[in-house]
Design an enzyme around this catalytic site. Structure first.
Site, PDB file in Angstrom:
ATOM      1  N   ASP A 273     -44.966  48.277  36.800  1.00  0.00           N
ATOM      2  CA  ASP A 273     -45.601  47.301  37.698  1.00  0.00           C
ATOM      3  C   ASP A 273     -47.097  47.582  37.680  1.00  0.00           C
ATOM      4  O   ASP A 273     -47.624  48.328  38.510  1.00  0.00           O
ATOM      5  CB  ASP A 273     -45.009  47.467  39.098  1.00  0.00           C
ATOM      6  CG  ASP A 273     -45.737  46.619  40.147  1.00  0.00           C
ATOM      7  OD1 ASP A 273     -46.508  45.726  39.760  1.00  0.00           O
ATOM      8  OD2 ASP A 273     -45.532  46.872  41.354  1.00  0.00           O
ATOM      9  N   ASP A 396     -43.106  31.043  46.200  1.00  0.00           N
ATOM     10  CA  ASP A 396     -43.301  32.485  46.063  1.00  0.00           C
ATOM     11  C   ASP A 396     -42.668  33.160  47.283  1.00  0.00           C
ATOM     12  O   ASP A 396     -42.093  32.494  48.152  1.00  0.00           O
ATOM     13  CB  ASP A 396     -44.793  32.785  45.929  1.00  0.00           C
ATOM     14  CG  ASP A 396     -45.075  34.079  45.154  1.00  0.00           C
ATOM     15  OD1 ASP A 396     -44.284  35.027  45.300  1.00  0.00           O
ATOM     16  OD2 ASP A 396     -46.078  34.127  44.428  1.00  0.00           O
ATOM     17  N   ASP A 511     -39.228  38.478  39.460  1.00  0.00           N
ATOM     18  CA  ASP A 511     -40.449  39.278  39.500  1.00  0.00           C
ATOM     19  C   ASP A 511     -40.079  40.712  39.871  1.00  0.00           C
ATOM     20  O   ASP A 511     -38.931  41.029  40.194  1.00  0.00           O
ATOM     21  CB  ASP A 511     -41.378  38.661  40.565  1.00  0.00           C
ATOM     22  CG  ASP A 511     -42.808  39.178  40.486  1.00  0.00           C
ATOM     23  OD1 ASP A 511     -43.144  39.876  39.514  1.00  0.00           O
ATOM     24  OD2 ASP A 511     -43.588  38.863  41.411  1.00  0.00           O
ATOM     25  N   GLU A 514     -39.402  45.760  36.908  1.00  0.00           N
ATOM     26  CA  GLU A 514     -39.613  46.846  35.936  1.00  0.00           C
ATOM     27  C   GLU A 514     -38.627  48.013  36.090  1.00  0.00           C
ATOM     28  O   GLU A 514     -38.437  48.703  35.087  1.00  0.00           O
ATOM     29  CB  GLU A 514     -41.058  47.362  36.038  1.00  0.00           C
ATOM     30  CG  GLU A 514     -42.093  46.359  35.580  1.00  0.00           C
ATOM     31  CD  GLU A 514     -42.276  45.203  36.558  1.00  0.00           C
ATOM     32  OE1 GLU A 514     -42.545  44.078  36.103  1.00  0.00           O
ATOM     33  OE2 GLU A 514     -42.129  45.417  37.772  1.00  0.00           O
ATOM     34  N   ARG A 594     -40.789  38.758  34.656  1.00  0.00           N
ATOM     35  CA  ARG A 594     -42.003  39.550  34.453  1.00  0.00           C
ATOM     36  C   ARG A 594     -41.764  40.670  33.458  1.00  0.00           C
ATOM     37  O   ARG A 594     -42.593  40.920  32.586  1.00  0.00           O
ATOM     38  CB  ARG A 594     -42.520  40.099  35.778  1.00  0.00           C
ATOM     39  CG  ARG A 594     -43.889  40.753  35.615  1.00  0.00           C
ATOM     40  CD  ARG A 594     -44.578  41.037  36.931  1.00  0.00           C
ATOM     41  NE  ARG A 594     -44.057  42.226  37.605  1.00  0.00           N
ATOM     42  CZ  ARG A 594     -44.592  42.747  38.708  1.00  0.00           C
ATOM     43  NH1 ARG A 594     -45.642  42.163  39.271  1.00  0.00           N
ATOM     44  NH2 ARG A 594     -44.073  43.824  39.260  1.00  0.00           N
ATOM     45  N   HIS A 668     -51.446  29.699  39.243  1.00  0.00           N
ATOM     46  CA  HIS A 668     -50.854  30.590  40.241  1.00  0.00           C
ATOM     47  C   HIS A 668     -51.902  31.584  40.693  1.00  0.00           C
ATOM     48  O   HIS A 668     -52.620  32.150  39.871  1.00  0.00           O
ATOM     49  CB  HIS A 668     -49.660  31.335  39.609  1.00  0.00           C
ATOM     50  CG  HIS A 668     -48.984  32.311  40.518  1.00  0.00           C
ATOM     51  ND1 HIS A 668     -48.491  33.524  40.063  1.00  0.00           N
ATOM     52  CD2 HIS A 668     -48.717  32.277  41.847  1.00  0.00           C
ATOM     53  CE1 HIS A 668     -47.926  34.171  41.075  1.00  0.00           C
ATOM     54  NE2 HIS A 668     -48.057  33.445  42.161  1.00  0.00           N
ATOM     55  N   ASP A1374       2.973  45.806  27.278  1.00  0.00           N
ATOM     56  CA  ASP A1374       4.106  44.953  26.944  1.00  0.00           C
ATOM     57  C   ASP A1374       3.891  43.576  27.583  1.00  0.00           C
ATOM     58  O   ASP A1374       2.958  43.374  28.368  1.00  0.00           O
ATOM     59  CB  ASP A1374       5.377  45.623  27.474  1.00  0.00           C
ATOM     60  CG  ASP A1374       6.657  45.014  26.905  1.00  0.00           C
ATOM     61  OD1 ASP A1374       6.570  44.172  25.991  1.00  0.00           O
ATOM     62  OD2 ASP A1374       7.735  45.398  27.388  1.00  0.00           O
ATOM     63  N   GLU A1377       2.009  38.303  25.741  1.00  0.00           N
ATOM     64  CA  GLU A1377       1.812  37.118  24.892  1.00  0.00           C
ATOM     65  C   GLU A1377       0.940  36.037  25.558  1.00  0.00           C
ATOM     66  O   GLU A1377       0.359  35.250  24.810  1.00  0.00           O
ATOM     67  CB  GLU A1377       3.159  36.527  24.492  1.00  0.00           C
ATOM     68  CG  GLU A1377       3.981  37.411  23.592  1.00  0.00           C
ATOM     69  CD  GLU A1377       4.546  38.643  24.287  1.00  0.00           C
ATOM     70  OE1 GLU A1377       4.652  39.697  23.638  1.00  0.00           O
ATOM     71  OE2 GLU A1377       4.857  38.534  25.495  1.00  0.00           O
ATOM     72  N   ASP A1473      11.745  43.704  20.774  1.00  0.00           N
ATOM     73  CA  ASP A1473      13.061  43.939  21.371  1.00  0.00           C
ATOM     74  C   ASP A1473      14.164  43.588  20.375  1.00  0.00           C
ATOM     75  O   ASP A1473      14.874  42.580  20.516  1.00  0.00           O
ATOM     76  CB  ASP A1473      13.195  43.113  22.648  1.00  0.00           C
ATOM     77  CG  ASP A1473      12.157  43.507  23.699  1.00  0.00           C
ATOM     78  OD1 ASP A1473      11.586  44.611  23.579  1.00  0.00           O
ATOM     79  OD2 ASP A1473      11.909  42.722  24.620  1.00  0.00           O
TER      80      ASP A1473
END
Length: 1779
Positions: A273, A396, A511, A514, A594, A668, A1374, A1377, A1473
């Site tokens: 950061d 934000d 954001d 890190e 970020r 920003h 077992d 399937e 079987d």
């Protein structure tokens, strides 16, 4: 006669001597000479042979090792020997054997390596994949920072012609490796055919790696600069660089795009950061560089795939030194040769970039500190009032309540949901921020993110196992989600999906990941240990410790220690966030992160962090964007106008202009700073911003098309000049201008108050974007006018740009007309393209839901070719501008033959055409159906009407087919005529890996069972010389494909250099022939019938060369070689079906093997498809495949000999699992012991008769009411003690687990269901509710979805927890399937095309697909159950193996009833079987031989039969046969008579003991066969035809079989027989028991077989290693070895031994084993140790030799000394005693 026997101890050290001495040598081998690949010299070959066979070489070890001399190393070649230079002084330097050489020049290291410095001695082996260097650390050399392994490997994988992997690792100790999928090669994969590189591994005078470019000889990797260091927490490797033209290495603020500082500059790489400042390690980690090598611009990239804290040092040589603090050294090199190619190869390797939604290319606005919704509304209205384009508004963290994720402030942001909905109604979007930190101190029950996170245990733990607590933005302290934990993905997605129900956001901004932490490590600090305080912390990494501004390095995550995965935190958050965003919105969405790492670009974009409002930051942002385009993250931008600090009008204006050409364009700024949205500075800047953004919006179709090419081809979007003009030295250095793609040049103003800007124009024709004026300069600078409201944009000649009229957001812009801008090059030509889709849907590219148009222009015309037309653009082409026509005038312009309006500027050579509603269109050819029925041989008929009960002459002819009765049994009356056309080849394209065909559907030919698919792609991949792939798929709609990794070629992958096959294409109608070159015969010939490719019906037929045909399973075949050719349908669909003739059984293996001719040329074919299918064998001979979904995907394996074809198949689908040694022992089970006392009684009876037994089982009756992970508290109360008793006898215990989980237990009483429900692990109905069925548990049953990642964790935890109570050793799974006692579910199944498909293969048993299983429309992680049903058992096997290993911490074992292609990688199988009868016993041989073909060699049947009562005679003979199953288990069912060996009395018990003693004596031989199976794909229970393929009789033998190549087993398979007829192929054969030689060859012989005897014969030429038997393998392994030598006709024999500890995981991969090769001649026996990684705790006791063929023997010598022996002249048998 005298015989010399030269033997060595079984624990002889590798590399010391490998020949005929019995004492330890006093010398060690010298290093072999240089190895170069792929051109290998004779000297190299000899050295490699010595390394691989263990031949002795001699070199005297000096009594005192010399100190490395201090040689004259020039200043520029200095390499720092002391990374932590603060501790460097003459003494410490000398202690490292380095040179102390002070120098006045600042920054140059004083403590340096000499040029002969090395830590390692090495040997080199040539491997199929390339080269392996085995490096032995010099014990006399000091360490730098801690422990160092004695041996490491350096693997050089020649992966493709353009890519080399260089992996240096410790083979004996697992170290952390980055858990991101990357290309890799196994030891048996073949290297690239014609690489652009060559590798030299020098072993003298020091270990050195050199990688050269073949075409120039340039060394691109050259480690002569300094030594390799490989220690626990310090790894170092250095290389010289060909030039200083170096780019990349991030994330940092670089002041230049090309690195300029090579003065031992340290570059740190560790996520932090950290606001962007020079020299700092920032948010992401990208240890990758690009180097342009020479004037010709040959270039390469290098990636160090390592996520630990590291630094890179640029040295004066020029050189580059890597230092990292953990993991391994894992380098990937891409060879270009041009810069853009090298980067493209890099991006394709790490993962193609994310394809963003169209709206995300619009302008975006954000700030931290609006502080209220009213202010947000005010800003949005201001921007709208100036008509400024604006697509996205952000929230934000101030929108949150107390900075808590998934909340919004109820006061300051009251009305936020309604505001967002209003934005969206205006065509705009809203993105919210989410930080990872979750507050831990909200009131319990009031904050679900924390409450649910605790319940799901998703938070990172500290070193003590407690939740790590830190401090970030939220009120209170903070916890940190572990996004590497699959549970976290579920938790995160639920939170995001639920939050969107309130705030209808469109994308997510993540954001602080890190991860950032406002305290160092945690609230209580970090313990002092080697992770938080490593012996070396790269000095260039900011902060006093690695924990600075983040969490403790010893904290624990799912992927490992945070020390290893720290730099992956942001990466690990990005993919779950994208999944959540898509799940929330139902749209493509976008994620901005970020923190990033290698391959983050697959999942989203990035911004350059919290930059500063300064002019340098404005300029540096271009460099950052160009670098991230190289890193594979083309959606990139910086905070426009800057985040930190106050901007000013001039700076913000120029930044808005530049930012209009970021791919991610967002303004920003930070809290407390002056507003900087475009209107904040008044009308002048607002209008300037509007002007720049209108240019951007007009160009968005071009930009969107560039993202298409980035996503599909790995091309950059914001592009450096370097990539287009790589030989131009000015272009290489240009970083104040950039391109969009190849065609658009942007020259921003980057200095204060400038109204002009100098731009460089490389060697092309250039036009001013705005007016078409041509720039008169090439390869020179031009001063450009740049008034306040203008950014210079130029168009490159030769390109066509699609454009669209702009609007205030992309929603409305997409409704406007398109236009084209055509810029002519010097030849008056231009080209371009347009990609267009709806802009918002998920996966439009793989689904082909788009429009794609190629444009070409010359001086007379413009042409548009539509290659994809699966999206209708809701607009038209309105205008075409043409720049640079270079003609005096234009008199007439026509569009499609009609004159149209135009203007022409003869000065600027600009022509503008005005068009009216010109739309995109295309046409397709139409051909009629067949009108006649040419004669077709009855045997060659292919059924045109698989639903034969609906077939009539009328319905047949309606399909365009022929109708004719026939007397040939089962031959179809309705059949295809010759040349019946469903598809024809409309386009052929040569590819580097083979060829691609475009197939077009004949619209006049009727469909079979659904709508036609109009266009297909046939991808023909020449994968290896022995393997071909034919993949046919719908290029326009993604269809289900089996999600099991298989070899695939694409892009620039190279085809095989010398394939054994050639491919012939019949274009009309489409068909393929695959020809074996050596014989000219077609082994795969589809001209017999058409290709059908419909939504739920696929069909393709191929002729076969013979009826020597094997495979296709799972079934109970009555013969190994198929005998039924009368259009026999074999169903392939996993079913709970006891073995019955014709029934489709538990597994699915759509693979066959065909011997083609008398010479035994052979091939195998895999139809790689997991849908319900049938294979039809017809008389031609031919096979017709019919599947009801997926794609047509064939792999063909060319052999040419049978063993080779099978080995190729097995190693392609996955090398078989290597079982623990104890698993080769005899095993005992029954369903119905009833209680612990009965189990103890049976075990006691076995011991009383001294019968070997290694494993006891618990079948479902041990459970409490058949509930997994329980045991009956009454009948099996003493079960834990029982298991411990079993262990005390050296035996093992295996438990059964069924997948069905009871749903009706009281809440909180049955964790298996309670936790599974929380974690969402169960299969759902199509409506999203949990599917319920009925199996063994008393209540209703849910079915785990093992294809979901969280299910693996759930299953593992349950197994681990249960193991604490019942310490089982293996798992038997077992009913998978999956079996269901009802049909579909307890409420039935909906009537839809999945549960009732238009065609159900008639070879499949049951009235519908849901019979005895779950609904086909149920939902799993891998897809609808309709597609993945056959994979259920397979998907359970790998999680079960993981769980077994996690529980036992040993190799363990998994036995599964249901299997699929490649299941053998994870365990074994039993044949289900079966019935207690003589036929079932005989058929078990066939089944076992088939599963060896299928790659599952650990195989057997229930000895004595499962269903019904066995008899003493049957059980006796079955025990004899079962002693030679690889998986030898006696098992029967509830209420049947007991049939464990003593159950029938002493005679049976003694007979069983006798045969099991023989098995146990042979176990070393069997174990060695398993080694060969797992390393080479060899079969173990082997059909005679694999060893004697030209013998026609052997091809049909299925009542005898071999173990490997040397042991012939001839069991008695009929009642009361005391003799048995056995066939003996052409070899010398000896009675195993006596050594008597068999007197016949290629004929049958009647053999004596009394009650207690099974005939066994040894093949001449074989050597078996044996061991004296005992009652368990635990004790047997302590007994002495012996050798059985059987001489062939030339009096020679050979064999080998594999030996390890028998149960440790990955002993083969880690080299922890002993491998001895034995060779005998008439005069002696030698043993050669080729691997000595394990010491056998026993000795060789005696040697038996069969067939010496001499009259007498006078003396036997062992290593020159006479020894005792016995000799039988009658049988020619010698037994030598060794003491």
């Amino acid at each position: 006669m005298v015989i010399n026997i030269n033997c060595i101890p079984l624990n002889q050290e590798i590399g010391s001597t490998q020949a005929v001495t019995t004492s330890k040598p006093t010398t060690r081998p010298t290093n072999p000479p240089t190895t170069k690949a792929p051109q290998t010299t004779a000297a190299t070959t000899a050295a490699t042979n010595a390394a691989t066979t263990g031949a002795t070489t001699q070199a005297t070890i000096p009594p005192t090792p010399p100190v490395n001399p201090c040689l004259a190393v020039t200043e520029k070649n200095r390499l720092d020997c002391f990374a932590d230079y603060s501790f460097s002084n003459p003494s410490s330097c000398a202690n490292r054997r380095c040179c102390w050489r002070p120098i006045s020049t600042g920054g140059v290291p004083w403590c340096i390596y000499s040029d002969k410095f090395s830590f390692y001695n090495s040997t080199v082996r040539t491997m199929p994949f390339g080269i392996r260097a085995i490096l032995m650390r010099d014990a006399f050399m000091p360490v730098h920072y801690g422990n160092a392994p004695n041996m490491i490997y350096a693997d050089f994988q020649f992966q493709t012609n353009e890519r080399l992997r260089m992996k240096i690792y410790d083979p004996n100790n697992k170290r952390f490796e980055v858990p991101i999928p990357m290309p890799t090669m196994s030891d048996t994969d073949n290297q690239a055919s014609d690489p652009l590189y060559e590798v030299e591994v020098l072993t003298k005078p020091v270990f050195t790696i050199i990688v050269k470019r073949k075409s120039t000889g340039t060394k691109i990797i050259d480690t002569t600069l300094g030594p390799l260091v490989f220690e626990d927490q310090y790894l170092e490797l250095s290389t010289r660089l060909p030039s200083t033209n170096l780019y990349g290495l991030g994330e940092h603020v670089h002041s230049t795009f090309m690195h300029k500082d090579f003065h031992w500059k340290r570059i740190p790489i560790f996520a932090r950061d950290q606001a962007p400042v020079l020299n700092a390690n920032l948010y992401g980690s990208h240890p990758m560089y690009l180097n342009v090598e020479d004037d010709a611009a040959n270039s390469h990239t290098v990636l160090l795939m390592n996520s630990n804290a590291m630094e890179v040092i640029l040295t004066g040589a020029p050189g580059l030194q890597w230092r990292t603090t953990g993991g391994i050294l894992d380098f990937y090199i891409t060879m270009g040769p041009m810069p853009h190619q090298a980067v493209q190869q890099y991006i394709k390797m790490i993962g193609l970039p994310y394809f963003p939604p169209y709206w995300s290319l619009g302008f975006q606005l954000c700030r931290w500190g609006y502080n209220s919704l009213d202010r947000v509304k005010q800003v949005v209205e201001e921007v709208r009032s100036f008509d400024i384009p604006h697509d996205v508004q952000y929230g934000d963290i101030d929108y949150m309540k107390h900075a808590l994720d998934f909340t919004w402030d109820p006061v300051n942001y009251a009305g936020l949901p309604e505001f967002v909905n209003d934005l969206r109604s205006r065509g705009m979007r809203y993105i919210i921020i989410l930080d990872p930190a979750i507050s831990d101190n909200q009131t319990a029950g009031t904050y679900p993110p924390y409450d649910n996170g605790v319940k799901m245990d998703i938070f990172i733990k500290d070193g003590e196992g407690k939740t790590l607590i830190g401090k970030v933005w939220p009120r209170g302290n903070a916890t940190f989600p572990d996004y590497t934990n699959p549970n976290t993905t579920i938790w995160w997605q639920e939170l995001i999906v639920n939050f969107r129900k309130n705030i209808t956001f469109d994308g997510l901004w993540i954001d602080m990941n890190e991860p950032a932490n406002f305290v160092e490590g945690s609230m209580k600090g970090c313990p002092k240990n080697k992770y938080n305080n490593p012996p070396y912390k790269p000095l260039s990494i900011f902060g006093s410790t690695l924990n600075d501004k983040t969490i403790c390095m010893d904290s624990m995550q799912h992927w490992g220690l945070h020390y290893d995965v720290h730099s992956l935190y942001g990466f690990s958050e990005t993919e779950p966030t994208l999944k959540a965003a898509r799940a929330s919105t139902g749209e493509r969405s976008i994620v901005i992160s970020r923190s990033t790492f290698v391959s983050s670009g697959k999942y989203g974009g990035h911004w350059l962090g919290d930059n500063f409002s300064t002019w340098p930051d404005l300029a540096y942002s271009i460099i950052g964007c160009l670098e991230f385009n190289m890193f594979g993250i083309p959606y990139i931008g910086a905070d426009i106008c800057g985040f930190n600090g106050n901007t000013n009008e001039n700076l913000c204006n120029r930044w808005m202009q530049l930012g209009a050409f970021y791919t991610y364009s967002r303004n920003h700024n930070g809290r407390g700073n002056s507003p900087q949205h475009p209107t904040a500075f008044g009308a002048k800047l607002a209008n300037s911003a509007r002007k720049a953004l209108l240019v951007r919006y007009k160009l968005l179709p071009y930009l969107y098309t560039l993202f298409y090419h980035a996503n599909t081809d790995g091309l950059t979007v914001m592009r450096s000049f370097l990539f287009e003009w790589p030989t131009d030295p000015v272009a290489r250095n240009t970083d104040r201008q950039f391109l969009w793609g190849a065609a658009l040049l942007i020259t921003p103003v980057l200095t204060e108050n400038a109204v002009k800007v100098t731009g460089y124009f490389p060697d092309s024709r250039w036009y001013d974007y705005y007016n078409g004026i041509e720039v008169g300069i090439r390869k020179g600078n031009v001063e450009l006018s740049a008034p306040y409201d203008h950014i210079n944009v130029h168009v490159r000649g030769g390109y066509i740009l699609p454009m669209q009229e702009a609007a205030n957001n992309t929603y409305f812009a997409r409704m406007n007309q398109f236009s084209l801008l055509v810029a002519m090059d010097d030849k008056i030509t231009a080209k371009g393209n347009l990609f267009w889709d709806d802009g918002d849907s998920i996966d439009t590219i793989p689904k082909d839901q788009y429009l794609y148009v190629d444009y070409t222009a010359d001086k007379t015309s413009l042409k548009a070719v539509v290659s994809k037309n699966n999206y209708i653009a809701a607009t038209t082409l309105g205008e075409i501008k043409v720049y640079g026509l270079s003609i005096p005038t234009v008199s007439n312009v026509q569009v499609d033959g009609t004159t149209t309006e135009f203007t022409f500027d003869s000065v600027f050579k600009v022509s503008i055409l005005t068009l009216i509603d010109i739309k995109f269109s295309t046409t397709m050819p139409i051909t009629p159906p067949p009108t006649s029925c040419p004669a077709v041989n009855d045997n060659d008929r292919i059924d045109c009407f698989p639903d034969y009960f609906q077939s009539s002459e009328q319905t047949c002819r309606s399909r365009g087919c022929c109708w004719a009765a026939t007397n040939v049994p089962n031959a179809p009356y309705c059949f295809y005529p010759q040349n019946y056309r469903t598809y024809y080849v409309s386009k052929t394209e040569k590819k580097s890996y083979g060829q691609t065909l475009e197939l077009t559907r004949d619209t006049a030919t009727p469909v079979q069972y659904g709508s036609r698919i109009s266009t297909l792609t046939a991808d023909i991949q020449y994968q290896t010389n022995e393997r071909l792939r034919i993949k046919i798929y719908d290029p326009n709609n993604a269809r289900y494909e089996v999600p099991i990794t298989m070899p695939n070629l694409s892009g620039n992958d190279a085809e095989a250099p010398n394939p054994l096959y050639q491919v012939q294409i019949q274009e009309n109608p489409f068909a393929i022939k695959v020809i074996r070159k050596a014989t000219g015969k077609a082994i795969f010939d589809t001209t017999l019938g058409p290709l059908h490719f419909e939504n739920q019906y696929l069909e393709w037929s191929t002729k076969l060369l013979s009826k020597d045909f094997y495979g296709i399973g799972e079934h109970e075949h009555r013969s190994f070689k198929h005998q039924q050719w009368n259009w026999k349908r074999w169903g392939l669909f996993a079913r709970d079906q006891p073995p019955t003739v014709h029934g489709n059984l538990y597994g699915t293996h759509p693979m066959y093997f065909n011997i083609e001719d008398d010479q035994a040329n052979s091939h195998a074919v895999l139809f790689f498809n997991s849908n319900a299918m049938e294979a039809v064998l017809s008389q031609s001979p031919a096979i017709t495949w019919r599947s009801i979904g997926g794609i047509v995907d064939f792999f063909i394996f060319m052999g040419p000999q049978p063993k080779q074809a099978i080995s190729q198949y097995v190693m392609t689908t996955g090398a078989p699992y290597f079982p623990p040694y104890w698993a080769l022992g005899f095993q005992l089970c029954r369903y119905g012991y009833g209680n612990v006392s009965r189990v103890r009684q049976v075990l006691s009876e076995m011991r009383a008769y001294d019968i070997p037994q290694d494993v006891q089982y618990g079948d479902i009756d041990y459970m409490q009411t058949q509930l997994d992970f329980t045991y009956d508290p009454v009948r099996y109360k003493d079960m834990p003690a029982l298991v411990n008793e079993v262990h005390s006898y050296g035996q093992k215990y295996i438990i059964i687990l069924d997948p069905a989980i009871d749903t009706t237990r009281p809440a909180g009483t049955y964790p298996a269901f309670d936790e599974g429900k929380k974690m969402g692990v169960f299969v759902n109905n199509s409506d999203g509710t949990m599917l319920l069925g009925k199996v063994w548990p008393p209540g209703n049953a849910s079915f785990p979805d093992y294809t979901a990642p969280q299910t693996s964790d759930w299953w593992t935890q349950l197994c681990v927890d249960f193991h604490k109570t019942i310490p089982f050793d293996g798992l038997w799974i077992d009913m998978n399937e999956p079996a269901n006692f009802g049909t579909g579910s307890i409420i039935g199944c909906p009537n839809n095309p999945y549960n009732a498909p238009p065609y159900k293969p008639h070879g499949i048993w049951g009235p519908n697909l849901n019979d005895k299983t779950i609904c086909m429309d149920s939902i799993q992680n891998w897809g609808v159950h309709y597609n993945v049903h056959n994979l259920y058992g397979h998907s359970e096997m790998e999680p079960s193996l993981r769980a077994a290993r996690a529980s036992t911490n040993k190799r363990s074992l998994v036995i599964s009833r249901s299997t699929y292609v490649s299941s053998g990688k994870f365990g074994g199988h039993w044949l289900g079987d079966n019935a207690a009868n003589w036929n079932s016993m005989a058929y078990s041989i066939i089944g076992s031989l088939e599963f060896n073909l299928f790659g599952i060699p650990y195989i057997g049947a229930d000895i004595c039969g499962f269903f019904g009562d066995s008899t003493a005679k049957l059980c006796n003979r079955w025990m004899q046969l079962g002693a030679f199953y690889t998986y030898s288990r006696n098992h029967n069912t509830l209420n049947a008579k007991p049939h464990h060996p003593p159950a029938f009395g002493a005679a049976n018990a003694n007979s069983a003991r006798k045969v099991l003693h023989t098995r146990y004596r042979l176990l070393p031989y069997l174990y060695n066969l398993h080694y060969e199976a797992t390393t080479a794909g060899a079969t173990i229970m082997r059909a005679l035809m694999l060893e004697f393929p030209t013998d026609k009789t052997a091809r049909g033998i299925d009542k005898q079989f071999l173990w490997g190549s040397g042991l012939l087993i001839t069991p008695v398979l009929t009642l009361d027989a005391v003799t048995v007829d056995g066939y003996f192929p052409d070899a010398r054969w000896y009675d195993y028991y006596t050594g008597a030689q068999v007197g016949v060859r290629r004929s049958y012989l009647t053999l004596n077989a009394p009650f207690d005897h099974i005939p066994l014969h040894v093949r001449g030429g074989s050597i078996f290693v044996q061991q004296e038997p005992a009652n368990t393998t635990y004790f047997a392994r302590q007994n002495s070895f012996s050798l059985l030598v059987a001489m062939d006709d030339t009096l020679q024999a050979s064999g080998n031994l594999f030996w390890d500890d028998g149960e440790t995981i990955n002993t083969i991969a880690n080299g922890q084993y002993l491998r001895v090769n034995y060779k005998a001649t008439k005069s002696g026996l030698t043993a050669t140790v080729v691997q000595n990684g394990y010491t056998a705790q026993t000795s060789l006791n005696y040697i038996t030799v069969y067939g010496l063929s001499v009259a007498s023997i006078n003396q036997v010598q062992l290593n020159g000394t006479s020894t005792q022996f016995d000799f039988s002249n009658n049988y020619k048998v010698i037994v030598e005693n060794i003491f």
